[in-house]
Write a protein that holds these residues in place. Structure first.
Motif, PDB file in Angstrom:
ATOM      1  N   ALA A  10      42.603 -17.451  -6.576  1.00  0.00           N
ATOM      2  CA  ALA A  10      41.687 -16.309  -6.725  1.00  0.00           C
ATOM      3  C   ALA A  10      40.795 -16.564  -7.930  1.00  0.00           C
ATOM      4  N   ILE A  11      39.507 -16.285  -7.765  1.00  0.00           N
ATOM      5  CA  ILE A  11      38.552 -16.443  -8.855  1.00  0.00           C
ATOM      6  C   ILE A  11      38.108 -15.051  -9.275  1.00  0.00           C
ATOM      7  N   PRO A  12      38.357 -14.663 -10.527  1.00  0.00           N
ATOM      8  CA  PRO A  12      37.908 -13.332 -10.941  1.00  0.00           C
ATOM      9  C   PRO A  12      36.398 -13.237 -10.863  1.00  0.00           C
ATOM     10  N   LYS A  13      35.925 -12.112 -10.404  1.00  0.00           N
ATOM     11  CA  LYS A  13      34.486 -11.881 -10.328  1.00  0.00           C
ATOM     12  C   LYS A  13      34.059 -11.260 -11.642  1.00  0.00           C
ATOM     13  N   ALA A  14      33.276 -11.999 -12.402  1.00  0.00           N
ATOM     14  CA  ALA A  14      32.845 -11.515 -13.709  1.00  0.00           C
ATOM     15  C   ALA A  14      31.928 -10.318 -13.546  1.00  0.00           C
ATOM     16  N   ILE A  15      32.106  -9.373 -14.420  1.00  0.00           N
ATOM     17  CA  ILE A  15      31.251  -8.200 -14.447  1.00  0.00           C
ATOM     18  C   ILE A  15      30.407  -8.305 -15.710  1.00  0.00           C
ATOM     19  N   ALA A  16      29.083  -8.244 -15.536  1.00  0.00           N
ATOM     20  CA  ALA A  16      28.193  -8.407 -16.678  1.00  0.00           C
ATOM     21  C   ALA A  16      28.310  -7.222 -17.627  1.00  0.00           C
ATOM     22  N   THR A  17      28.469  -7.527 -18.883  1.00  0.00           N
ATOM     23  CA  THR A  17      28.434  -6.515 -19.934  1.00  0.00           C
ATOM     24  C   THR A  17      27.570  -7.082 -21.046  1.00  0.00           C
ATOM     25  N   GLU A  18      27.273  -6.264 -22.049  1.00  0.00           N
ATOM     26  CA  GLU A  18      26.466  -6.770 -23.152  1.00  0.00           C
ATOM     27  C   GLU A  18      27.176  -7.907 -23.868  1.00  0.00           C
ATOM     28  N   SER A  19      28.510  -7.845 -23.989  1.00  0.00           N
ATOM     29  CA  SER A  19      29.239  -8.891 -24.682  1.00  0.00           C
ATOM     30  C   SER A  19      29.558 -10.072 -23.772  1.00  0.00           C
ATOM     31  N   GLN A  20      29.566  -9.848 -22.478  1.00  0.00           N
ATOM     32  CA  GLN A  20      29.885 -10.914 -21.534  1.00  0.00           C
ATOM     33  C   GLN A  20      28.888 -10.893 -20.377  1.00  0.00           C
ATOM     34  N   PRO A  21      27.789 -11.672 -20.486  1.00  0.00           N
ATOM     35  CA  PRO A  21      26.821 -11.698 -19.390  1.00  0.00           C
ATOM     36  C   PRO A  21      27.431 -12.373 -18.162  1.00  0.00           C
ATOM     37  N   ALA A  22      26.935 -12.013 -17.003  1.00  0.00           N
ATOM     38  CA  ALA A  22      27.421 -12.624 -15.771  1.00  0.00           C
ATOM     39  C   ALA A  22      27.052 -14.094 -15.760  1.00  0.00           C
ATOM     40  N   ASP A  23      27.943 -14.908 -15.264  1.00  0.00           N
ATOM     41  CA  ASP A  23      27.594 -16.311 -15.124  1.00  0.00           C
ATOM     42  C   ASP A  23      26.792 -16.496 -13.831  1.00  0.00           C
ATOM     43  N   ALA A  24      26.219 -17.663 -13.675  1.00  0.00           N
ATOM     44  CA  ALA A  24      25.315 -17.935 -12.561  1.00  0.00           C
ATOM     45  C   ALA A  24      25.983 -17.709 -11.201  1.00  0.00           C
ATOM     46  N   ILE A  25      27.195 -18.169 -11.053  1.00  0.00           N
ATOM     47  CA  ILE A  25      27.876 -18.047  -9.768  1.00  0.00           C
ATOM     48  C   ILE A  25      28.209 -16.587  -9.468  1.00  0.00           C
ATOM     49  N   SER A  26      28.678 -15.865 -10.455  1.00  0.00           N
ATOM     50  CA  SER A  26      28.972 -14.445 -10.246  1.00  0.00           C
ATOM     51  C   SER A  26      27.713 -13.686  -9.851  1.00  0.00           C
ATOM     52  N   MET A  27      26.606 -14.020 -10.490  1.00  0.00           N
ATOM     53  CA  MET A  27      25.329 -13.392 -10.169  1.00  0.00           C
ATOM     54  C   MET A  27      24.938 -13.664  -8.714  1.00  0.00           C
ATOM     55  N   LEU A  28      25.061 -14.913  -8.296  1.00  0.00           N
ATOM     56  CA  LEU A  28      24.715 -15.266  -6.911  1.00  0.00           C
ATOM     57  C   LEU A  28      25.646 -14.568  -5.918  1.00  0.00           C
ATOM     58  N   MET A  29      26.918 -14.473  -6.273  1.00  0.00           N
ATOM     59  CA  MET A  29      27.869 -13.806  -5.370  1.00  0.00           C
ATOM     60  C   MET A  29      27.578 -12.310  -5.272  1.00  0.00           C
ATOM     61  N   GLU A  30      27.140 -11.706  -6.371  1.00  0.00           N
ATOM     62  CA  GLU A  30      26.744 -10.296  -6.323  1.00  0.00           C
ATOM     63  C   GLU A  30      25.543 -10.114  -5.401  1.00  0.00           C
ATOM     64  N   ASP A  31      24.593 -11.037  -5.475  1.00  0.00           N
ATOM     65  CA  ASP A  31      23.444 -11.005  -4.562  1.00  0.00           C
ATOM     66  C   ASP A  31      23.919 -11.108  -3.112  1.00  0.00           C
ATOM     67  N   HIS A  32      24.835 -12.032  -2.863  1.00  0.00           N
ATOM     68  CA  HIS A  32      25.364 -12.206  -1.503  1.00  0.00           C
ATOM     69  C   HIS A  32      25.956 -10.898  -0.987  1.00  0.00           C
ATOM     70  N   GLU A  33      26.750 -10.258  -1.816  1.00  0.00           N
ATOM     71  CA  GLU A  33      27.422  -9.019  -1.416  1.00  0.00           C
ATOM     72  C   GLU A  33      26.402  -7.906  -1.161  1.00  0.00           C
ATOM     73  N   HIS A  34      25.400  -7.824  -2.014  1.00  0.00           N
ATOM     74  CA  HIS A  34      24.366  -6.790  -1.856  1.00  0.00           C
ATOM     75  C   HIS A  34      23.608  -6.971  -0.534  1.00  0.00           C
ATOM     76  N   VAL A  35      23.211  -8.198  -0.243  1.00  0.00           N
ATOM     77  CA  VAL A  35      22.469  -8.456   0.993  1.00  0.00           C
ATOM     78  C   VAL A  35      23.360  -8.215   2.213  1.00  0.00           C
ATOM     79  N   LYS A  36      24.619  -8.578   2.117  1.00  0.00           N
ATOM     80  CA  LYS A  36      25.552  -8.309   3.217  1.00  0.00           C
ATOM     81  C   LYS A  36      25.627  -6.803   3.478  1.00  0.00           C
ATOM     82  N   ASP A  37      25.695  -6.011   2.417  1.00  0.00           N
ATOM     83  CA  ASP A  37      25.718  -4.550   2.554  1.00  0.00           C
ATOM     84  C   ASP A  37      24.443  -4.036   3.219  1.00  0.00           C
TER      85      ASP A  37
END
Length: 169
Positions: A10-37
Motif C-alpha cells: 500500500a502506498i499512502p496518498k499524500a495530502i498537500a498541506t503547507e508543511s508537506q506539499p503534495a509530491d508529483a505522483i500524488s498530484m497526478l493520482m488526485e487528477d486521475h481520481e477527479h477526472v474519474k469522478d
C-alpha cells in the motif's frame, strides 16, 4: 489518509498541506481520481441533460488538457532523465495522450446533442482508464523507488498547471 494499493504494498496518498506539499505522483493520482469522478457524473446524466453534459465534458476536457500538459512538459522528461528503463512506457503514454487530445478537440467543438457525442465521451473515458491503470500500476511505483525529487517536481507541476488557461474557455 487514503491508500492506493499495488500488488506489492500500500502506498499512502499524500495530502498537500503547507508543511508537506503534495509530491508529483500524488498530484497526478488526485487528477486521475477527479477526472474519474467527472466521468461517473456524466454517466449518471439522462439523455435530456444536454446543458449539464456539455458543461461536464468541457470540465473533463479542461482537466485532461492541463494534466497531459504537465505530464508531457515536466513529469515525463524528469522520469526519462532517471533511466532508459522508462523510455518505452513514456513513449506509449505520449501516444495515448495524442489519441486523447484528438477526442478532446472533437468534444470541445461539439454540442451534447450532436451525433456520437456520448460515444466519444465513453471512448475517451475508456482510454483514460487504460492510461491511468498503466501509470498507477506500473510507472508510478517504479518512479517512487527512484531518486527523483517528487516534492520539488510536484511544486513545479502545480505552478505550471496554474498557468495553463482552460481550453474550453
Amino acid at each position: 489518509m487514503r491508500t492506493h494499493t499495488t500488488k506489492s504494498k500500500a502506498i499512502p496518498k499524500a495530502i498537500a498541506t503547507e508543511s508537506q506539499p503534495a509530491d508529483a505522483i500524488s498530484m497526478l493520482m488526485e487528477d486521475h481520481e477527479h477526472v474519474k469522478d467527472l466521468f461517473e457524473q456524466f454517466e449518471g446524466l439522462g439523455d435530456r441533460a444536454m446543458v449539464s453534459k456539455k458543461k461536464l465534458v468541457d470540465e473533463i476536457c479542461n482537466e485532461l488538457t492541463k494534466h497531459t500538459m504537465i505530464e508531457e512538459e515536466l513529469f515525463y522528461p524528469a522520469v526519462r532523465s532517471i533511466g532508459k528503463e522508462f523510455e518505452d512506457t513514456i513513449d506509449e503514454a505520449i501516444v495515448e495522450h495524442a489519441s486523447a487530445k484528438q477526442l478532446i478537440a472533437q468534444l470541445l467543438s461539439m454540442d451534447a446533442g450532436d451525433d456520437l457525442f456520448d460515444a466519444k465521451v465513453t471512448v475517451l473515458s475508456e482510454q483514460i482508464d487504460h492510461h491511468v491503470e498503466e501509470e498507477e500500476g506500473e510507472l508510478f511505483p517504479k518512479v517512487r523507488k527512484s531518486s527523483l525529487d517528487l516534492v520539488a517536481l510536484g511544486r513545479q507541476m502545480e505552478e505550471r498547471k496554474q498557468q495553463i488557461p482552460d481550453p474550453a474557455g
